[in-house]
Scaffold this motif. Structure first.
Motif, PDB file in Angstrom:
ATOM      1  N   LYS A 141       0.754  -0.904   0.022  1.00 51.38           N
ATOM      2  CA  LYS A 141      -0.160   0.171  -0.103  1.00 51.38           C
ATOM      3  C   LYS A 141       1.138   1.162   0.223  1.00 51.38           C
ATOM      4  O   LYS A 141       0.579   2.394  -0.419  1.00 51.38           O
ATOM      5  CB  LYS A 141      -0.598  -0.308   1.485  1.00 51.38           C
ATOM      6  CG  LYS A 141      -1.690   1.578   1.445  1.00 51.38           C
ATOM      7  CD  LYS A 141      -3.111   1.049   2.257  1.00 51.38           C
ATOM      8  CE  LYS A 141      -3.903   0.136   2.311  1.00 51.38           C
ATOM      9  NZ  LYS A 141      -4.704   0.024   3.511  1.00 51.38           N
ATOM     10  N   LEU A 187     -10.347   7.394   3.177  1.00 54.10           N
ATOM     11  CA  LEU A 187     -10.123   6.623   3.682  1.00 54.10           C
ATOM     12  C   LEU A 187      -9.409   5.668   3.979  1.00 54.10           C
ATOM     13  O   LEU A 187      -9.581   4.380   4.405  1.00 54.10           O
ATOM     14  CB  LEU A 187     -11.068   5.878   2.696  1.00 54.10           C
ATOM     15  CG  LEU A 187     -12.668   6.869   2.147  1.00 54.10           C
ATOM     16  CD1 LEU A 187     -13.069   6.980   1.226  1.00 54.10           C
ATOM     17  CD2 LEU A 187     -14.003   6.891   3.930  1.00 54.10           C
ATOM     18  N   PHE A 188      -8.270   5.311   3.194  1.00 55.19           N
ATOM     19  CA  PHE A 188      -7.936   3.646   2.884  1.00 55.19           C
ATOM     20  C   PHE A 188      -6.463   4.446   3.912  1.00 55.19           C
ATOM     21  O   PHE A 188      -5.026   3.708   4.384  1.00 55.19           O
ATOM     22  CB  PHE A 188      -7.283   3.599   1.914  1.00 55.19           C
ATOM     23  CG  PHE A 188      -8.512   3.374   1.772  1.00 55.19           C
ATOM     24  CD1 PHE A 188      -9.385   1.631   1.339  1.00 55.19           C
ATOM     25  CD2 PHE A 188      -8.785   3.867   0.525  1.00 55.19           C
ATOM     26  CE1 PHE A 188     -10.652   1.391   0.577  1.00 55.19           C
ATOM     27  CE2 PHE A 188      -9.473   2.842  -0.372  1.00 55.19           C
ATOM     28  CZ  PHE A 188     -11.085   2.203   0.007  1.00 55.19           C
ATOM     29  N   ASN A 189      -6.071   5.322   4.800  1.00 55.54           N
ATOM     30  CA  ASN A 189      -5.625   5.538   5.544  1.00 55.54           C
ATOM     31  C   ASN A 189      -5.506   4.699   7.378  1.00 55.54           C
ATOM     32  O   ASN A 189      -6.586   5.041   7.903  1.00 55.54           O
ATOM     33  CB  ASN A 189      -5.423   6.996   6.208  1.00 55.54           C
ATOM     34  CG  ASN A 189      -4.198   7.583   6.816  1.00 55.54           C
ATOM     35  OD1 ASN A 189      -3.405   7.098   7.683  1.00 55.54           O
ATOM     36  ND2 ASN A 189      -3.244   8.884   6.379  1.00 55.54           N
ATOM     37  N   GLU A 225      -6.972  -4.842   8.975  1.00 56.74           N
ATOM     38  CA  GLU A 225      -7.667  -4.042   9.229  1.00 56.74           C
ATOM     39  C   GLU A 225      -7.549  -3.204  10.857  1.00 56.74           C
ATOM     40  O   GLU A 225      -7.464  -2.387  11.352  1.00 56.74           O
ATOM     41  CB  GLU A 225      -8.192  -3.182   8.432  1.00 56.74           C
ATOM     42  CG  GLU A 225      -7.650  -3.166   6.656  1.00 56.74           C
ATOM     43  CD  GLU A 225      -7.931  -2.433   5.410  1.00 56.74           C
ATOM     44  OE1 GLU A 225      -9.717  -2.680   6.583  1.00 56.74           O
ATOM     45  OE2 GLU A 225      -8.074  -2.497   4.853  1.00 56.74           O
ATOM     46  N   PRO A 272     -13.659   0.163   9.686  1.00 51.45           N
ATOM     47  CA  PRO A 272     -12.941  -1.186   8.216  1.00 51.45           C
ATOM     48  C   PRO A 272     -14.195  -1.653   7.697  1.00 51.45           C
ATOM     49  O   PRO A 272     -14.314  -1.712   6.734  1.00 51.45           O
ATOM     50  CB  PRO A 272     -12.315  -2.739   8.968  1.00 51.45           C
ATOM     51  CG  PRO A 272     -12.634  -2.140  10.790  1.00 51.45           C
ATOM     52  CD  PRO A 272     -12.966  -1.326  10.424  1.00 51.45           C
ATOM     53  N   ASN A 308      -6.044  -0.734  13.208  1.00 53.20           N
ATOM     54  CA  ASN A 308      -6.786   0.384  14.117  1.00 53.20           C
ATOM     55  C   ASN A 308      -6.851   0.670  15.671  1.00 53.20           C
ATOM     56  O   ASN A 308      -7.511   0.980  16.418  1.00 53.20           O
ATOM     57  CB  ASN A 308      -8.537   0.734  13.374  1.00 53.20           C
ATOM     58  CG  ASN A 308      -7.713   0.765  11.417  1.00 53.20           C
ATOM     59  OD1 ASN A 308      -7.186   1.896  11.384  1.00 53.20           O
ATOM     60  ND2 ASN A 308      -9.063   0.478  11.077  1.00 53.20           N
ATOM     61  N   ARG A 354     -14.084   0.902   4.715  1.00 56.02           N
ATOM     62  CA  ARG A 354     -12.851   1.526   3.745  1.00 56.02           C
ATOM     63  C   ARG A 354     -13.380  -0.040   2.181  1.00 56.02           C
ATOM     64  O   ARG A 354     -13.435   0.221   1.226  1.00 56.02           O
ATOM     65  CB  ARG A 354     -11.575   0.601   4.402  1.00 56.02           C
ATOM     66  CG  ARG A 354     -10.712   1.675   5.340  1.00 56.02           C
ATOM     67  CD  ARG A 354      -9.772   1.566   6.068  1.00 56.02           C
ATOM     68  NE  ARG A 354      -8.961   1.890   6.489  1.00 56.02           N
ATOM     69  CZ  ARG A 354      -9.038   3.133   8.086  1.00 56.02           C
ATOM     70  NH1 ARG A 354      -9.766   1.672   8.855  1.00 56.02           N
ATOM     71  NH2 ARG A 354      -8.515   3.802   8.281  1.00 56.02           N
ATOM     72  N   HIS A 400     -13.207   2.775  -4.966  1.00 55.66           N
ATOM     73  CA  HIS A 400     -12.285   3.031  -5.656  1.00 55.66           C
ATOM     74  C   HIS A 400     -10.940   2.993  -6.607  1.00 55.66           C
ATOM     75  O   HIS A 400      -9.811   3.101  -7.224  1.00 55.66           O
ATOM     76  CB  HIS A 400     -10.694   2.768  -4.148  1.00 55.66           C
ATOM     77  CG  HIS A 400      -9.427   2.803  -4.404  1.00 55.66           C
ATOM     78  ND1 HIS A 400      -8.718   4.186  -4.069  1.00 55.66           N
ATOM     79  CD2 HIS A 400      -8.219   1.796  -4.334  1.00 55.66           C
ATOM     80  CE1 HIS A 400      -7.158   3.313  -4.635  1.00 55.66           C
ATOM     81  NE2 HIS A 400      -7.243   2.975  -4.257  1.00 55.66           N
ATOM     82  N   LYS A 454     -14.036  -0.160  -1.016  1.00 58.27           N
ATOM     83  CA  LYS A 454     -12.943  -0.642  -2.394  1.00 58.27           C
ATOM     84  C   LYS A 454     -13.143  -0.404  -3.322  1.00 58.27           C
ATOM     85  O   LYS A 454     -13.292  -0.480  -4.322  1.00 58.27           O
ATOM     86  CB  LYS A 454     -12.889  -1.694  -1.861  1.00 58.27           C
ATOM     87  CG  LYS A 454     -11.330  -1.992  -2.391  1.00 58.27           C
ATOM     88  CD  LYS A 454     -11.163  -3.902  -1.924  1.00 58.27           C
ATOM     89  CE  LYS A 454      -9.635  -4.290  -2.926  1.00 58.27           C
ATOM     90  NZ  LYS A 454      -9.240  -5.421  -2.121  1.00 58.27           N
ATOM     91  N   SER A 482      -9.049   8.654  -1.138  1.00 56.24           N
ATOM     92  CA  SER A 482      -8.376   7.118  -0.977  1.00 56.24           C
ATOM     93  C   SER A 482      -7.587   7.695   0.227  1.00 56.24           C
ATOM     94  O   SER A 482      -6.847   6.645   1.179  1.00 56.24           O
ATOM     95  CB  SER A 482      -7.048   6.933  -2.090  1.00 56.24           C
ATOM     96  OG  SER A 482      -8.131   6.688  -2.668  1.00 56.24           O
ATOM     97  N   ILE A 491     -11.936   5.475  11.072  1.00 55.33           N
ATOM     98  CA  ILE A 491     -12.235   5.074   9.782  1.00 55.33           C
ATOM     99  C   ILE A 491     -12.613   3.772   9.586  1.00 55.33           C
ATOM    100  O   ILE A 491     -11.969   3.144   9.921  1.00 55.33           O
ATOM    101  CB  ILE A 491     -11.644   5.356   8.526  1.00 55.33           C
ATOM    102  CG1 ILE A 491     -11.415   6.692   8.020  1.00 55.33           C
ATOM    103  CG2 ILE A 491     -12.284   4.358   6.900  1.00 55.33           C
ATOM    104  CD1 ILE A 491     -12.729   7.710   7.893  1.00 55.33           C
TER     105      ILE A 491
END
Length: 256
Positions: free
Chosen positions: A73, A146-148, A251, A156, A255, A159, A166, A163, A143, A154
């Protein structure tokens, strides 16, 4: 065996994506002027950004033989960031050229733009270019949020829901970039190609060949690098529920 296949796809697509800007550099040296305020230089930066870096970003995330999802990533984000930087440089170049041309300060000879800045943003190439840059910047910003993995608020599930959008926006930017490149390449060909080649081709044929080249590259990169092209694959692809659960668990751990 799977790693070898992934590396092969990554190498082939990367080599394919690096060829267009290199060819434009060679072409520009022979038939045009490669200066900082050159239309050809604008095209080179845009090709490196939206062809080489963007295409490799799409290919690398799927095909890098690295087990760590976070590492892949990070590489994916870095390549997209390079695309963003090259995009802004390329846009700044053409904007400066058209501003000078419109203000009567142009002096670039045969390498200047044919029209001023006001007309420039009324061309098909400009429309496609601005649309491509807009969609790419919006996708990049959303992105990045959302995907940080460091933004713990945020969930999972959000996300996972985002996806598909995205991926779809990434495909859309790739196709838009191919279309913008096609019209830009056609403009370059009409202006810089030697007359000996023009005598054997019509403008429509040159446009068709340009479109076929870059749309074909975009299609190949998307289908081949994402693993859609499998000669031995039959039937509909199955959703890997185990992998889906592992991603959500990973994920969640990040988090927590």
């Amino acid at each position: 065996m799977k790693d070898i296949s992934q590396i092969f796809r990554l190498v082939v697509t990367t080599l394919l994506l690096i060829v267009p800007p290199i060819l434009l550099i060679v072409y520009g040296k022979k038939y045009a002027t490669l200066t900082w305020d050159s239309v050809i230089t604008h095209g080179i930066f845009m090709l490196f950004g939206f062809c080489s870096f963007l295409g490799t970003a799409v290919s690398s995330f799927k095909n890098l033989p690295i087990k760590s999802r976070m590492t892949r990533k990070l590489i994916h984000v870095l390549l997209h960031t390079c695309c963003l930087v090259f995009m802004f440089i390329g846009w700044a170049q053409i904007h400066k050229i058209t501003e000078k041309s419109h203000g009567g300060h142009g002096g670039h000879g045969d390498d200047s733009h044919d029209h001023g800045s006001e007309d420039h943003y009324l061309s098909v190439h400009s429309w496609l270019g601005v649309l491509t840059m807009t969609v790419f910047c919006l996708t990049y910003l959303f992105s990045a949020v959302l995907f940080n993995p460091y933004l713990k608020f945020i969930k999972p599930s959000i996300r996972m829901a985002a996806k598909p959008f995205h991926i779809s926006s990434g495909i859309g930017v790739t196709v838009l970039a191919a279309a913008a490149t096609t019209t830009g390449l056609y403009n370059y060909i009409e202006k810089y190609v030697p007359n000996v080649f023009k005598s054997s081709q019509t403008p429509a044929l040159r446009l068709i060949l340009s479109a076929a080249l870059f749309v074909g590259i975009a299609f190949f990169v998307l289908m081949f690098s994402l693993g859609v092209i499998h000669p031995n694959q039959t039937g509909k692809p199955k959703v890997n529920q185990t992998q889906l659960k592992e991603v959500m668990v990973n994920e969640t751990v990040v988090n927590s």
